[in-house]
Design a protein around this motif. Structure first.
Motif, PDB file in Angstrom:
ATOM      1  N   GLU A   1      40.228  43.463  42.867  1.00  0.00           N
ATOM      2  CA  GLU A   1      41.150  43.256  41.639  1.00  0.00           C
ATOM      3  C   GLU A   1      41.588  41.733  41.951  1.00  0.00           C
ATOM      4  N   THR A   2      42.317  41.516  43.143  1.00  0.00           N
ATOM      5  CA  THR A   2      42.503  40.335  43.257  1.00  0.00           C
ATOM      6  C   THR A   2      41.692  39.834  43.791  1.00  0.00           C
ATOM      7  N   MET A   3      41.116  40.369  44.610  1.00  0.00           N
ATOM      8  CA  MET A   3      40.102  39.039  45.016  1.00  0.00           C
ATOM      9  C   MET A   3      39.234  38.470  44.311  1.00  0.00           C
ATOM     10  N   LYS A   4      38.550  39.611  43.658  1.00  0.00           N
ATOM     11  CA  LYS A   4      37.470  39.326  42.439  1.00  0.00           C
ATOM     12  C   LYS A   4      37.643  39.213  41.155  1.00  0.00           C
ATOM     13  N   ARG A   5      38.174  38.888  40.626  1.00  0.00           N
ATOM     14  CA  ARG A   5      38.858  38.221  39.374  1.00  0.00           C
ATOM     15  C   ARG A   5      37.503  37.826  38.808  1.00  0.00           C
ATOM     16  N   ALA A   6      36.751  37.895  37.720  1.00  0.00           N
ATOM     17  CA  ALA A   6      36.054  36.965  36.991  1.00  0.00           C
ATOM     18  C   ALA A   6      36.474  36.188  36.007  1.00  0.00           C
TER      19      ALA A   6
END
Ligand code: FAD
Length: 634
Positions: free
Chosen positions: A64-69
């Motif tokens: 949710e933090t590392m891949k928020r597009a």
């Protein structure tokens, strides 16, 4: 009579002395006491560490933090004070400091994962780090640690390596194989070498004396001052030859590791031991500046290396919330294709390059962590880019050498496999200069046939105490080496995993040579190998967006750390509204890039030395006055 006396007084040296004294007094006041605008608060006004929370090991939650597009809606949800291109540690540390000062910052990252070289990836149930295998100085209460703590809520913790911090295997593949270990601790390596090579004691002492001179708070300060002081002022200092007189860093920056070592000691093994770690910069010892070697050796060996508990992705994972808490955003899959300008001034960025999906986002400040080559050569129109004082360097400083990484997934715990919390350097010979040049001069057919001469081995499974809970009964080993971009350039621009059979065969053949060498050296690993993946310079080019797959963006050649280049590679771009951060501003390395963010923030906030003072003050409040002067080194 009066005029005669005055005339004599003002003659020659005295005259120059008085003029210089008045000039420097004026500059001192103008430069050092030029306060910020008062608009932004201090990022170090209060201690922002919070009680340590458990590691988040749920991958979906981390994503949710590392891949928020990136979406158009999220990017346009507010008026941004600043946009940062790239989520490497340079970009994130700048963004976090600006956020703590009260700015609304948008970080745009091209990759689907946050963190640049600090990101980790998972394949087949194994986790691998990309660009963090060891860092130094984060166990002791140093200024660097305080800086990191304050931009990560104090949530990143480190585990110390074994006391035998590095293991060196020379002539690794021959019957004359020799092995040495490097012990960490103040003067430990020096004393160890004096014991092992008593006939060379004098030369060893003198060499370490030079390293310590090069790595000192005064040296760090002068290096960073060259990035902060106005260029005209630096030119005046250089005109009078003052940098070399006043700063050990610049006095020694023209000395190469090779010539310094060779002028002090004769024994071949000893020469190798005194220069082996320069291999980490991916240039031969004849082209490494002594202060860079000092930085690496003292920062990581003398004080002992360490590794982030939970893996390298803890760095971005813990810094992003600090940015977002102040109203910022860190968005992935956001390829900045252009920096927008109006009348020579930077006004924002364009994301995407397809006409129907391009999005323009405006902000008065744009900070690039994307590397200076990319920024000036690709993201700006040439007529604007050429205004930057750093522009001429785009032709004279090359991208650094490419890199080949072999990622091994292994069945068994680190203990079962004999993997330890230390770095291993395995070299086919003992002449580092020859080995590195041999790689540079090799063609791809050579590389496909011959064993690989220089390897660096690192096991995050053994270095990270949280590993056994996160990945029980499994281990990893990463093997790194330099490998020129030219070997793989024909596959540049093709999407990852779709570069075709020829590419896979080529990189896997070299990878297999490396695996064979590794399993010959460490036979226990042979039957434990469960997964092998090989990354080349085009992998780095794709995921880290570096020019020609350069491992560290710009080459870390001796000339890059000369007076002029040090001053020109600075956060201020010379183009209104545009700033630089990241490894091109300082040098490669986690700590160094952390400081690139600090330098960049101090310029953006118009605080310059004031920000350093604020950091130092907070550090003093939390930990007292530093006990070791090197705790103040950058
Ligand atoms: C293989 C390898 C091993 C290393 N080992 C170590 C080590 O053990 N210890 C250590 O301290 N250091 C190590 N380093 C060096 C260290 O990791 C780097 O110097 C540092 O992390 C670089 O940080 P940065 O902020 O400059 O840039 P990066 O981490 O490279 O981040 C730049 C980011 O900008 C993004 N970007 C670029 N262009 C665009 C664009 N147009 N739009 C949007 N985003 C863009 C990229 O995708 C990238 O994520 C290693 C590096 C590598 C590559």
């Amino acid at each position: 009579m009066l005029f005669d006396t005055l005339g004599k007084l003002l003659e020659g040296r005295i005259q120059i002395g008085i003029i210089l004294a008045v000039f420097f007094a004026y500059c001192f006041k103008k430069i050092f006491f030029k306060n910020g605008t008062g608009k932004w608060k201090s990022p170090f006004a209060e201690d922002s560490r919070t009680p340590l929370t458990p590691l988040v090991t749920d991958h979906a939650k981390r994503d949710e933090t590392m891949k928020r597009a990136f979406t158009k809606k999220l990017a346009n949800e507010k008026k941004w004070d600043a946009i940062v291109i790239g989520s490497g540690i340079g970009g994130l540390s700048t963004a976090a400091l600006l956020s703590k000062a009260g700015l609304k910052v948008l970080v745009l990252e091209k990759h689907y994962k946050c963190g640049g070289a600090c990101h980790t990836f998972r394949e087949y149930g194994y986790e691998f780090d990309v660009g963090i295998h060891y860092v130094g100085n984060f166990i002791r209460p140093t200024l660097t640690r305080t800086l990191l703590e304050q931009i990560s809520d104090g949530q990143i913790k480190f585990a110390k390596f074994d006391t035998n911090v590095e293991r060196l295997i020379m002539d690794a593949m021959s019957p004359s194989q020799r092995e040495y270990t490097i012990t960490s601790g103040p003067d430990a390596f020096e004393n160890q070498l004096i014991k092992q090579f008593p006939e060379e004691a004098q030369g060893i002492k003198e060499y370490f004396r030079l390293l310590k001179r090069a790595y000192s708070p005064q040296g760090s300060m002068s290096f960073f001052s060259f990035k902060l002081l106005p260029l005209w002022f630096i030119n005046v200092l250089r005109f009078f030859g003052l940098p070399r007189l006043l700063s050990d860093f610049f006095a020694l920056s023209k000395c190469s590791v090779k010539e310094t070592v060779e002028s002090h000691v004769k024994n071949k093994d000893l020469r190798y031991l005194l220069s082996y770690s320069s291999n980490g910069f991916l240039v031969p010892p004849s082209r490494i500046s002594l202060p860079m070697m000092a930085l690496l050796h003292i920062h990581c060996c003398e004080y002992g290396s360490c590794y982030p508990i939970g893996g390298a992705s803890e760095m971005p994972y813990r810094i992003v919330p600090v940015i977002e808490r102040s109203g910022g955003r860190v968005l992935m899959k956001a390829n900045v294709s252009q920096i927008l300008t109006e009348g020579g001034k930077v006004v924002g960025v364009r994301v995407g390059n397809k006409e129907n999906s391009m999005v323009d986002i405006h902000a008065p400040i744009v900070i690039s962590d994307a590397g200076m080559h990319n920024t000036l050569l690709d993201l700006l129109p040439e007529r604007v880019a050429e205004k930057s004082p750093a522009w001429p360097l785009m032709k004279t400083i090359r991208p650094s050498c490419g890199n080949l990484s072999v990622f091994l997934g292994l069945r068994g715990t680190p203990e079962e496999l004999g993997l330890t919390a230390q770095n291993i350097w395995a070299h086919a010979g003992s002449d580092l200069e020859e080995m590195v040049n041999q790689i540079f001069e090799s063609t791809l057919p050579d590389a496909l046939e011959k064993p690989y001469p220089a390897l660096f081995l690192s096991s995050s499974a053994a270095k990270d105490p949280s590993w056994k809970d996160r990945y029980p009964d499994r281990s990893t080993l990463s093997v790194l080496t330099c490998a020129p971009y030219s070997w793989f350039s024909q596959w540049s621009g093709l999407p990852t995993k779709k570069r075709g059979d020829d590419y896979n065969t080529t990189k896997n053949t070299i990878g297999q040579h490396i695996v064979d060498e590794v399993t010959t050296l460490f036979p226990k690993l042979k039957n434990a190998i469960d997964y092998v993946s090989v990354g080349s310079a085009v992998t780095i080019e794709h995921f880290l967006v570096t020019k020609q797959g350069g491992t560290y963006n710009m080459e870390h050649d001796i000339t890059r750390f000369g007076e002029e280049q040090t001053a020109l590679l600075r956060p201020e771009s010379g183009i209104e509204g545009l700033y630089f951060t990241g490894q091109d501003v300082t040098s490669c390395g986690f700590a160094s890039c952390l400081y690139s963010g600090f330098l960049c923030a101090s310029v953006v906030l118009k605080k310059r030395y004031l920000l350093l003072w604020e950091l130092f003050n907070l550090h003093r409040k939390l930990y007292g006055m530093p006990k070791d002067r090197n705790d103040l080194c950058f």
